[in-house]
Write a protein that holds these residues in place. Structure first.
Motif, mmCIF file in Angstrom:
data_model
loop_
_atom_site.group_PDB
_atom_site.id
_atom_site.type_symbol
_atom_site.label_atom_id
_atom_site.label_comp_id
_atom_site.label_asym_id
_atom_site.label_seq_id
_atom_site.Cartn_x
_atom_site.Cartn_y
_atom_site.Cartn_z
ATOM 1 N N PHE A 6 56.745 -34.166 101.298
ATOM 2 C CA PHE A 6 56.555 -32.462 100.588
ATOM 3 C C PHE A 6 58.303 -32.122 100.435
ATOM 4 O O PHE A 6 57.612 -31.736 99.786
ATOM 5 N N TYR A 13 54.558 -26.670 95.076
ATOM 6 C CA TYR A 13 53.362 -26.706 95.799
ATOM 7 C C TYR A 13 52.152 -26.307 95.856
ATOM 8 O O TYR A 13 50.928 -26.241 95.506
ATOM 9 N N ASN A 17 47.859 -26.354 95.141
ATOM 10 C CA ASN A 17 46.672 -25.486 95.806
ATOM 11 C C ASN A 17 46.103 -25.443 95.266
ATOM 12 O O ASN A 17 44.830 -24.835 95.434
ATOM 13 N N ARG A 29 42.822 -18.856 104.396
ATOM 14 C CA ARG A 29 44.096 -18.730 104.900
ATOM 15 C C ARG A 29 43.908 -17.224 105.331
ATOM 16 O O ARG A 29 43.965 -17.140 106.780
ATOM 17 N N ALA A 48 54.147 -26.280 111.151
ATOM 18 C CA ALA A 48 53.397 -27.105 109.789
ATOM 19 C C ALA A 48 53.486 -26.019 108.711
ATOM 20 O O ALA A 48 52.598 -26.045 107.488
ATOM 21 N N GLY A 50 55.417 -24.945 106.088
ATOM 22 C CA GLY A 50 55.128 -25.801 105.011
ATOM 23 C C GLY A 50 56.252 -24.815 103.636
ATOM 24 O O GLY A 50 57.199 -24.124 104.344
ATOM 25 N N ASP A 99 59.781 -30.324 114.736
ATOM 26 C CA ASP A 99 58.996 -31.187 114.844
ATOM 27 C C ASP A 99 57.919 -30.777 115.770
ATOM 28 O O ASP A 99 58.163 -30.377 116.576
ATOM 29 N N PHE A 117 46.190 -26.964 107.077
ATOM 30 C CA PHE A 117 46.552 -28.070 106.284
ATOM 31 C C PHE A 117 47.958 -28.698 106.950
ATOM 32 O O PHE A 117 47.983 -29.281 106.255
ATOM 33 N N GLY A 118 48.102 -29.010 108.427
ATOM 34 C CA GLY A 118 49.164 -30.003 108.727
ATOM 35 C C GLY A 118 48.613 -30.638 110.080
ATOM 36 O O GLY A 118 49.254 -31.763 109.530
HETATM 37 C C1 LIG Z 1 50.009 -29.922 103.479
HETATM 38 S S1 LIG Z 1 51.311 -28.755 103.745
HETATM 39 C C2 LIG Z 1 50.866 -27.280 104.204
HETATM 40 C C3 LIG Z 1 51.203 -26.085 104.704
HETATM 41 C C4 LIG Z 1 51.024 -25.085 104.827
HETATM 42 N N1 LIG Z 1 50.903 -24.801 106.431
HETATM 43 C C5 LIG Z 1 49.803 -24.301 104.091
HETATM 44 O O1 LIG Z 1 48.806 -24.125 104.790
HETATM 45 O O2 LIG Z 1 50.026 -24.890 102.469
HETATM 46 C C6 LIG Z 1 51.563 -29.797 105.750
HETATM 47 C C7 LIG Z 1 52.543 -29.873 105.721
HETATM 48 O O3 LIG Z 1 53.054 -30.476 107.413
HETATM 49 C C8 LIG Z 1 54.441 -30.502 107.457
HETATM 50 N N2 LIG Z 1 54.857 -31.413 108.834
HETATM 51 C C9 LIG Z 1 53.856 -32.798 108.856
HETATM 52 N N3 LIG Z 1 54.402 -33.948 109.880
HETATM 53 C C10 LIG Z 1 54.922 -32.333 110.714
HETATM 54 C C11 LIG Z 1 55.593 -32.437 112.035
HETATM 55 N N4 LIG Z 1 55.176 -33.529 112.743
HETATM 56 N N5 LIG Z 1 56.039 -31.188 112.127
HETATM 57 C C12 LIG Z 1 56.152 -30.218 111.655
HETATM 58 N N6 LIG Z 1 55.976 -30.077 110.316
HETATM 59 C C13 LIG Z 1 55.309 -30.786 109.849
HETATM 60 C C14 LIG Z 1 55.336 -31.163 106.200
HETATM 61 O O4 LIG Z 1 56.731 -31.048 106.147
HETATM 62 C C15 LIG Z 1 54.052 -30.483 105.237
HETATM 63 O O5 LIG Z 1 55.333 -28.856 104.798
#
Ligand SMILES: C[S@@+](CC[C@H](N)C(=O)[O-])C[C@H]1O[C@@H](n2cnc3c(N)ncnc32)[C@H](O)[C@@H]1O
Length: 226
Positions: A6, A13, A17, A29, A48, A50, A99, A117-118
């Motif tokens: 990421f 990004y 998308n 969303r 997450a 993003g 995290d 998507f997270g």
């Molecule tokens: C596909 S992106 C989605 C971003 C945003 N929510 C969106 O709607 O576009 C996935 C995100 O999940 C985050 N991520 C993955 N595992 C995570 C965790 N354990 N804690 C926090 N963020 C996490 C990644 O860093 C990334 O930014």
């Protein structure tokens, strides 16, 4: 693994998308708002987050008092910070590197939790669901937007072909990072959806899970109640 991916794609990004979803991701969303719990002055946590699209959607809703957005990727959060300031929402949205599997918030801190998507990227799904359950107030909602597989043989075939072949190609063309989009494709195909995912959410303690399929079932919103 996913943090490096990421960080590497953060700059492109949003545009990628948009291209991959034919512009539908923005509307998906926004539909999260339809599932907010009752009441005003809601405290929301976007896991997450993003580049903060969901945090911004939440903050624009008058029922929401404050939004915290967390993510492990500093690269994504840098773009999120710029977008939040540009939207004039700096006083309503707080962004933090954290995290989702080990949240620093006390039990029952938020009225609503979201993740778009997270959740598919969490290294331990049950731990992520347990943390979400812990920090949510009783009666609060956990709203998950995630990719899913459409029903019907032809739709499944077209969807599978698009994921396996087109997604890595378009992702590579727009970002130069083929592996990141091969990863996206793999995780979408492997992740549970529909009844199976709703069952998993209930196993984490949530007692009702509403489902709303979008774009013929290629994405689904799950709204779970604690
Ligand atoms: C596909 S992106 C989605 C971003 C945003 N929510 C969106 O709607 O576009 C996935 C995100 O999940 C985050 N991520 C993955 N595992 C995570 C965790 N354990 N804690 C926090 N963020 C996490 C990644 O860093 C990334 O930014």
């Amino acid at each position: 693994m996913s943090t490096e991916i990421f960080n590497a794609i953060a700059a492109r990004y949003d545009v990628t998308n948009y291209a991959l979803s034919f512009g539908m991701d923005i509307g998906w969303r926004r539909r999260i708002i339809d599932h907010l719990p009752g009441g005003n002055e809601l405290a929301a946590l976007d896991l997450a987050t993003g580049t903060a699209d969901v945090a911004i959607v939440l903050a624009r809703d008058p029922r929401v008092r404050r939004v915290v957005g967390i993510d492990m990727s500093e690269g994504m959060l840098n773009f999120a910070r710029a977008k939040v300031l540009k939207a004039g929402l700096g006083s309503k949205i707080e962004l933090m590197t954290a995290d989702a599997l080990a949240l620093a918030f006390p039990d029952e801190s938020f009225d609503v939790l979201t993740v778009a998507f997270g959740i598919r990227n969490f290294s331990d799904l049950m731990k992520g669901l347990a943390e979400a359950y812990r920090v949510l107030k009783p009666g609060g909602r956990f709203i998950i937007l995630e990719f899913s597989t459409p029903p019907g043989i032809i739709q499944k075939f077209v969807h599978g072909f698009y994921l396996k072949n087109m997604v890595p190609f378009i992702g590579m063309t727009l970002t130069g990072k083929k592996e990141a989009y091969a990863y996206l494709s793999r995780t979408v195909r492997a992740f549970p959806f529909g009844d199976r995912f709703a069952r998993i959410i209930r196993q984490a303690g949530f007692n009702r899970v509403e489902r709303c399929e979008l774009a013929m079932g290629t994405a689904t919103i799950y709204a779970a109640i604690k």
